[in-house]
Design a protein around this motif. Structure first.
Motif, short mmCIF file in Angstrom:
data_model
loop_
_atom_site.label_atom_id
_atom_site.label_comp_id
_atom_site.label_asym_id
_atom_site.label_seq_id
_atom_site.Cartn_x
_atom_site.Cartn_y
_atom_site.Cartn_z
N HIS A 149 0.83 -1.21 0.00
CA HIS A 149 0.00 0.00 0.00
C HIS A 149 0.86 1.25 0.00
O HIS A 149 0.57 2.24 -0.70
CB HIS A 149 -0.93 0.00 1.21
CG HIS A 149 -1.96 -1.07 1.18
ND1 HIS A 149 -2.90 -1.25 2.18
CD2 HIS A 149 -2.23 -2.05 0.26
CE1 HIS A 149 -3.68 -2.28 1.88
NE2 HIS A 149 -3.28 -2.77 0.72
N THR A 150 1.94 1.24 0.79
CA THR A 150 2.82 2.39 0.86
C THR A 150 3.44 2.69 -0.51
O THR A 150 3.45 3.85 -0.97
CB THR A 150 3.95 2.15 1.88
OG1 THR A 150 3.37 1.93 3.17
CG2 THR A 150 4.90 3.33 1.94
N ALA A 151 3.94 1.64 -1.16
CA ALA A 151 4.58 1.83 -2.47
C ALA A 151 3.57 2.32 -3.50
O ALA A 151 3.88 3.20 -4.32
CB ALA A 151 5.21 0.52 -2.92
N PHE A 152 2.37 1.75 -3.48
CA PHE A 152 1.31 2.16 -4.41
C PHE A 152 0.95 3.62 -4.22
O PHE A 152 0.89 4.41 -5.18
CB PHE A 152 0.10 1.25 -4.20
CG PHE A 152 -1.16 1.72 -4.86
CD1 PHE A 152 -1.25 1.84 -6.24
CD2 PHE A 152 -2.28 2.04 -4.10
CE1 PHE A 152 -2.43 2.27 -6.85
CE2 PHE A 152 -3.45 2.46 -4.69
CZ PHE A 152 -3.52 2.58 -6.06
N LEU A 153 0.70 4.03 -2.97
CA LEU A 153 0.29 5.40 -2.69
C LEU A 153 1.40 6.39 -3.00
O LEU A 153 1.14 7.50 -3.50
CB LEU A 153 -0.16 5.54 -1.24
CG LEU A 153 -1.47 4.81 -0.88
CD1 LEU A 153 -1.71 4.88 0.62
CD2 LEU A 153 -2.64 5.42 -1.65
#
Length: 401
Positions: free
Chosen positions: A305-309
């Motif tokens: 999620h962190t990488a996507f956001l």
């Protein structure tokens, strides 16, 4: 030169009507306080507006120490009725309201474009007619339509575009034919979203800002000094065609592929989520891209999620930086289904990236209205147009020429 008595009466009447619209029902005494007019002048305008059928007694004030309770006056809500449409590629939503904006009926339905332009238009018109009937209305006074695409500033009509279905353009004429007494107008959906956010949403305290619409496609609306700016050809805000780094090519005059659209549209966000292993279960009626963003922002500490956001914020900041470097709006609102899904967490990430790209201080906010903004904006514009016409009365009760 002082205004003539007749002109002064018109000005006073419009001021009183505007106050009744903004503040709600008021007593004659309160109108006197807010307008600064004399008691006889207020009494005269109340009599004129009542006789014209624009205001009526809607109640009485609270207990008074002496004498009878004061009458409370309000705008005659059923003097006119309004219809608002949010026209999308895949369907239509309709709201019918009274003159005060109170919703009387709502309806939405997908449009089967596979059956051809004529039947698709008929499906949309039938939906509007059904909502009007359910509201108990014979004929709406004003119909406001929000649709994707460019609005010709000279004619006010939706311009032909290879990227939009033909039934969009045919719908306006069909509604005017089936609702001959209604005033039908169309506006770009992103502009309507900006109007709604400025009136009722995230930009209530701003008269200059840019709204980035993030949905199936991307777009922008520019409001400067309280006025939506449309440009010479109606194309202000076509940010999907903006050349940006990180795409596989360049956009063309007929295809926004290779532009900002390729980084920030719903399909691009869905692909980005898949790359990072982000999955989500959409809620009923929720677009998949919005569900992915909502899920990621709900648990932002998870590595995928962190990488996507982070990557998504980098992409959105590119488009925002281009706009802010030219316009310096001081505020950007992330709107549409995806902007709403990301909420303030996504807006905060974009703001931090934008601060690194641009020397101009810019606050990034999340939409408060999301996908409802277009319909609300269409209703607001329909209401304002109806009130402008109905409230433009001389003391005789006849409308202005």
């Amino acid at each position: 030169m002082p205004a003539s008595p007749s002109t002064a009466r018109v000005i006073n009447d419009r001021l009183a009507l505007s106050l009744l619209q903004q503040e709600g029902p008021l007593t004659a005494g309160r109108l006197k306080e807010l307008t600064g007019l004399s008691r006889p002048s207020v009494a005269d305008l109340v009599e004129r507006l009542t006789a014209a059928g624009l205001i009526e007694v809607v109640g009485e004030s609270g207990e008074q120490r002496r004498g009878p309770n004061a009458k409370v006056y309000g705008i005659v809500a059923d003097r006119a009725h309004l219809a608002a449409l949010d026209v999308r590629t895949e369907g239509v939503s309709v709201t019918v309201s009274d003159l005060l904006g109170r919703v009387l009926a709502e309806a939405s339905a997908p449009i089967d474009t596979g059956v051809g332009t004529g039947p698709a238009v008929e499906q949309a018109v039938a939906l509007v007619e059904r909502a009007v009937k359910e509201a108990g209305v014979d004929m709406p006074h004003t119909v406001g339509i929000g649709a994707p695409g460019l609005i010709d500033p000279g004619t006010g009509e939706l311009r032909n575009s290879s990227g939009l279905p033909e039934w969009h353009r045919r719908l306006v004429a069909a509604l005017q034919e089936r609702l001959p007494e209604a005033r039908v107008s169309v506006e770009n959906e992103t502009n309507l979203a900006a109007l709604a956010e400025q009136r009722d949403g995230a930009a209530r305290d701003r008269d200059t800002f840019v709204l980035l619409w993030l949905g199936v496609g991307v777009g922008a609306a520019v409001m400067l000094d309280g006025i939506i700016r449309r440009g010479a050809s109606g194309g202000t805000g076509e940010i999907g065609f903006l050349p940006v780094p990180g795409t596989t090519g360049l956009p063309s005059a007929t295809d926004c592929g290779g532009g900002f659209h390729s980084l920030a549209c719903a399909a691009a966000i869905t692909d980005l989520a898949a790359t990072h292993g982000v999955t989500a279960t959409p809620e009923p009626g929720e677009p998949r891209a919005a569900a992915l963003v909502r899920t990621a922002t709900a648990e932002p500490s998870l590595p995928p999620h962190t990488a996507f956001l982070d990557t998504l914020a980098d992409r959105l900041a590119l488009g925002a930086a281009a706009v802010t470097s030219v316009l310096d709006p001081g505020c950007v609102v992330l709107a549409g289904e995806i902007g709403r899904a990301g909420g303030q967490p996504l807006a905060t990430l974009v703001q931090s990236r934008l601060a690194a790209l641009s020397p101009l201080p810019t606050e990034v906010r999340a939409s408060e209205l999301g996908g409802e903004a277009v319909l609300r904006g269409a209703l607001l514009t329909a209401r304002e147009r109806a009130q402008e016409e109905l409230f433009g009365y001389h003391s005789s009760g006849r409308p202005d020429a």
